[in-house]
Scaffold this motif. Structure first.
Motif, mmCIF file in Angstrom:
data_model
loop_
_atom_site.group_PDB
_atom_site.id
_atom_site.type_symbol
_atom_site.label_atom_id
_atom_site.label_comp_id
_atom_site.label_asym_id
_atom_site.label_seq_id
_atom_site.Cartn_x
_atom_site.Cartn_y
_atom_site.Cartn_z
ATOM 1 N N LEU A 1 -9.024 1.141 0.925
ATOM 2 C CA LEU A 1 -8.349 1.306 2.328
ATOM 3 C C LEU A 1 -7.701 2.917 2.072
ATOM 4 C CD1 LEU A 1 -6.514 -1.683 3.834
ATOM 5 C CD2 LEU A 1 -8.067 -0.062 4.911
ATOM 6 N N VAL A 2 -7.188 2.926 0.802
ATOM 7 C CA VAL A 2 -6.485 4.220 0.608
ATOM 8 C C VAL A 2 -7.335 5.265 0.514
ATOM 9 C CG1 VAL A 2 -4.918 5.432 -0.791
ATOM 10 C CG2 VAL A 2 -4.551 2.987 -0.596
ATOM 11 N N GLU A 3 -8.636 5.235 -0.105
ATOM 12 C CA GLU A 3 -9.451 6.219 -0.040
ATOM 13 C C GLU A 3 -10.053 6.701 1.177
ATOM 14 O OE1 GLU A 3 -11.344 5.649 -4.643
ATOM 15 O OE2 GLU A 3 -12.385 4.739 -2.959
ATOM 16 N N ALA A 4 -10.092 5.851 1.993
ATOM 17 C CA ALA A 4 -10.657 6.016 3.476
ATOM 18 C C ALA A 4 -9.517 6.744 4.147
ATOM 19 C CB ALA A 4 -10.818 4.388 4.170
ATOM 20 N N LEU A 5 -8.179 6.409 3.935
ATOM 21 C CA LEU A 5 -7.120 7.141 4.676
ATOM 22 C C LEU A 5 -7.137 8.490 4.073
ATOM 23 C CD1 LEU A 5 -4.293 4.268 4.546
ATOM 24 C CD2 LEU A 5 -5.420 5.484 6.750
ATOM 25 N N ALA A 6 -7.622 8.715 2.922
ATOM 26 C CA ALA A 6 -7.665 10.015 2.192
ATOM 27 C C ALA A 6 -8.809 10.926 2.914
ATOM 28 C CB ALA A 6 -7.653 9.942 0.566
ATOM 29 N N LEU A 7 -9.473 10.495 3.438
ATOM 30 C CA LEU A 7 -10.473 11.321 4.133
ATOM 31 C C LEU A 7 -9.859 11.784 5.567
ATOM 32 C CD1 LEU A 7 -13.823 8.995 3.970
ATOM 33 C CD2 LEU A 7 -13.194 11.067 2.720
ATOM 34 N N LEU B 1 0.707 -1.351 -0.164
ATOM 35 C CA LEU B 1 0.095 -0.006 0.014
ATOM 36 C C LEU B 1 0.964 1.086 -0.152
ATOM 37 C CD1 LEU B 1 -2.579 -1.211 2.746
ATOM 38 C CD2 LEU B 1 -2.851 -0.892 0.142
ATOM 39 N N CYS B 2 0.900 1.892 -0.868
ATOM 40 C CA CYS B 2 1.501 3.392 -1.161
ATOM 41 C C CYS B 2 0.889 4.688 -0.901
ATOM 42 C CB CYS B 2 2.226 3.353 -2.468
ATOM 43 S SG CYS B 2 3.322 1.936 -2.925
ATOM 44 N N LEU B 3 1.238 5.385 0.074
ATOM 45 C CA LEU B 3 0.313 6.508 0.460
ATOM 46 C C LEU B 3 1.183 7.745 -0.247
ATOM 47 C CD1 LEU B 3 -0.795 5.699 3.968
ATOM 48 C CD2 LEU B 3 -1.836 5.019 1.797
ATOM 49 N N ASP B 4 0.697 8.481 -1.028
ATOM 50 C CA ASP B 4 1.316 9.643 -1.710
ATOM 51 C C ASP B 4 0.794 10.761 -1.166
ATOM 52 O OD1 ASP B 4 2.519 11.345 -3.327
ATOM 53 O OD2 ASP B 4 1.584 10.680 -5.212
ATOM 54 N N LEU B 5 1.381 11.698 -0.237
ATOM 55 C CA LEU B 5 1.206 13.036 0.260
ATOM 56 C C LEU B 5 1.690 13.784 -0.575
ATOM 57 C CD1 LEU B 5 1.611 12.188 4.105
ATOM 58 C CD2 LEU B 5 -0.366 11.824 2.533
ATOM 59 N N ASP B 6 0.886 14.744 -1.220
ATOM 60 C CA ASP B 6 1.353 15.665 -2.466
ATOM 61 C C ASP B 6 1.077 17.093 -2.074
ATOM 62 O OD1 ASP B 6 2.194 16.425 -4.796
ATOM 63 O OD2 ASP B 6 0.928 14.897 -6.203
ATOM 64 N N TYR C 1 5.247 3.824 2.615
ATOM 65 C CA TYR C 1 4.984 2.286 1.977
ATOM 66 C C TYR C 1 4.589 1.379 3.237
ATOM 67 C CZ TYR C 1 7.943 4.824 -1.458
ATOM 68 O OH TYR C 1 8.529 5.842 -2.045
ATOM 69 N N ILE C 2 3.477 0.629 2.739
ATOM 70 C CA ILE C 2 3.133 -0.341 4.077
ATOM 71 C C ILE C 2 3.055 -1.636 3.160
ATOM 72 C CG2 ILE C 2 1.235 -1.050 5.291
ATOM 73 C CD1 ILE C 2 0.190 1.881 5.000
#
Length: 603
Positions: A129-135, A69-74, A114-115
């Protein structure tokens, strides 16, 4: 932010194969005005040699599943201060649920988390999951996980389009260990449990969008549009720090626009200051540094209060009381010249407590016979009792739109239910005056004489009835009744007790209890249920219903303004500039609620 100083880009690139969904990468290049990573005919394989151009690995494998799972904070979605704040909050969440991760940052100020997963995850589950984290994180860009064929991300060591490289924050040895050991399915399940409100919010949003699209495709349906209070330009500035440079020439002007709006909506300086570290990090980022924020906030807030106070003509943040708008005609009652005509606050509270006894002993069971309308009628009488307690009066001149906000329903539904409730209440609710001009219908709530003895014999319950609890907009009427049944019960009830007390079917009660337990609102102790200490307002915000609640208030304010303008045009032929709707000025932004009276005033 501690960076592994011994890690070179070449060494960091060795982690690429442990992050990628498949053992290949894509080289980036400018295509028009945008830097992209096009799909090559023959993708180069990942080797120990660092590419000399910006390179990104794909997240999905040939089977459409992801290994990481890759979280991209832009920084294109929010200012760097917001990115750093989001990264810290996400890191705390991941550690709390037992997930290990690797972190890096880019020359532009963006961050990647990176998870690694021990068991590959379906693309749909990863996206959810990523869309939930985006909230939870304004700056999180979920798009790499939304595209199963072209979703990709630059990994540690990769070159950046503006020069420099992606720099590893996690020490190299620790990063390698995390990527080799990876995270267990149990830790992923813990993350899903922690994100239950956000996951539920996204499912509701997608269901609503699907329904909207189906309605628009229907030949008989009119075009529909969905708006949310969170789309307000000023809210975007407060959350992300990004503003329209054509409208605001500097961060100072953007700050003042947001502060002016806060002041006009009835916020206090302390409330604003508390939210700078909460839901509005973008506003804090516009100050640049904490010292500058501390030095300027008091001065700018004073300017905002002075500016909004001097606006003429002035639009009040709250609706005017009935006595300032109701017309007196020759049928009005003669005003008394002496003696107490208004019950004291203590008398009102005693009357509400007595009425609650009658509600639980008699009225609830009577309203259950109204089948589908029964739940709505039971919540409506609770809303009226809540309004009565908050406003400390038994003469209710509250409009249908205000009650609709409280109950999360359409005002036409409230208008249809009120006459039914008057008839079914056996003298408790009585209509005494019809609506006239800008004033609503007037109702009186009283304790009929034939219920007086019963009300006195029954003991009062702990707590009080609540009308305005936005969280139950998402969970439904049955959940509101079941939760109240647990909260106000004289002992911890079982499921069977709740079914008997509320009249809700076993299947519906079991589903509601399961949903509320998943959201940590209640917990089971053996066979018995108790409420937890979870903050229902915070939970409502995570479920997204506070935005709906505020949008409902804004819609009511616009509709009231249109109706009042229609009435006023028969007396005043001129339309002032203040009567015209302007989104940034008139979009209601509710202060953090301190009690139900504030919510009733806003509604």
């Amino acid at each position: 932010m501690s960076v592994g100083t011994q890690t070179t880009p070449q060494q960091a690139w060795a982690l690429a194969s442990l992050i990628a969904g498949e053992p290949s990468y894509r080289l980036g290049r400018w295509i028009g005005q945008k830097f992209q990573y096009p799909r090559p005919t023959q993708a180069p394989k990942i080797t120990p040699t660092l590419p000399d151009r910006p390179a990104a690995v794909t997240l999905h494998g040939p089977d459409g599943r992801v290994a990481t799972l890759c979280l991209d904070l832009d920084t294109s979605k929010a200012l760097k201060h917001v990115v750093d704040t989001d990264a810290a909050e996400l890191a705390n969440l991941l550690r709390k649920v037992g997930l290990c991760f690797v972190e890096d940052f880019s020359p532009s100020g963006g961050r990647h988390l990176y998870i690694p997963l021990r068991e590959r995850m379906d693309a749909a589950d990863a996206r959810e999951l990523v869309e939930a984290l985006a909230l939870m994180a304004t700056s999180l860009d979920p798009s790499p996980h939304q595209n199963t064929t072209d979703g990709c991300i630059r990994v540690p060591g990769s070159a950046h389009k503006a020069g420099g490289h992606q720099t590893l924050i996690t020490p190299l040895a620790q990063a390698y260990d995390v990527l080799r050991r990876r995270n267990s399915p149990g830790a992923v399940r813990a993350l899903k449990a922690a994100l239950a409100p956000e996951l539920a919010r996204n499912r509701v949003r997608k269901a609503r969008e699907t329904k909207l699209i189906a309605a628009q495709r229907s030949a008989a349906a009119l075009p529909l549009t969905a708006t949310a209070a969170s789309d307000s330009p000023l809210r975007r500035i407060a959350r992300t720090g990004l503003y329209d440079t054509a409208r605001y020439k500097s961060p100072s002007e953007a700050r003042m626009a947001v502060l002016n709006h806060f002041a006009a909506c009835g916020w206090t300086r302390d409330q604003v200051q508390n939210e700078l570290a909460g839901q509005f990090p973008g506003l804090a980022a516009l100050y640049g540094t904490a010292s500058k924020q501390e030095r300027l906030l008091a001065t700018e807030w004073a300017k905002a209060e002075a500016f909004t106070a001097n606006q003429t003509p002035h639009k009040s943040s709250f609706p005017k009381a009935r006595e300032t708008t109701a017309l007196i005609n020759n049928t009005s009652l003669t005003q008394p010249t002496g003696g107490a005509t208004k019950p004291s606050p203590a008398a009102i509270h005693q009357l509400v407590n007595d009425l609650e006894n009658i509600l639980y002993a008699v009225l609830d069971h009577r309203l259950q016979t109204h089948r589908r309308e029964g739940l709505s009628l039971r919540l409506l009488i609770r809303g009226l009792l809540g309004y009565m307690r908050a406003k400390q009066t038994n003469v209710l001149d509250v409009g249908c739109r205000t009650l609709a906000v409280a109950l999360g329903k359409h005002h036409v539904t409230i208008a249809r239910l009120l006459p039914v409730l008057v008839k079914a209440s056996d003298g408790i609710l009585t209509k005494v005056a019809d609506a006239r001009h800008k004033a609503a219908d007037v109702y009186v709530i009283q304790l009929p004489e034939h219920y007086t003895q019963l009300a006195r014999e029954l003991t009062w319950r702990k707590g009080q009835v609540h009308a305005i609890r936005p969280v139950f907009r998402a969970l439904g009427d049955a959940a509101a009744i079941i939760y109240e049944g647990i909260e106000r019960s004289r002992h911890s009830p079982t499921t069977a007790d709740l079914v008997r007390a509320t009249g809700i079917s076993r299947n519906a009660a079991t589903k509601v209890l399961t949903d509320m337990e998943a959201l940590a609102m209640i917990k089971r102790q053996g066979r018995h249920w108790t409420i937890t200490t979870v903050n229902l307002t915070d939970l409502a915000a995570r479920l997204g219903v506070l935005d709906d609640f505020q949008a409902h208030i804004s819609r009511n304010r616009r509709e009231r303004a249109a109706w009042h303008a229609y009435l006023d045009r028969f007396r005043d032929q001129q339309v002032a500039e203040i009567d015209l709707y302007e989104a940034e000025r008139d979009e209601w932004w509710m202060p953090p609620p301190e009690d139900e009276a504030v919510l009733w005033m806003a509604a």
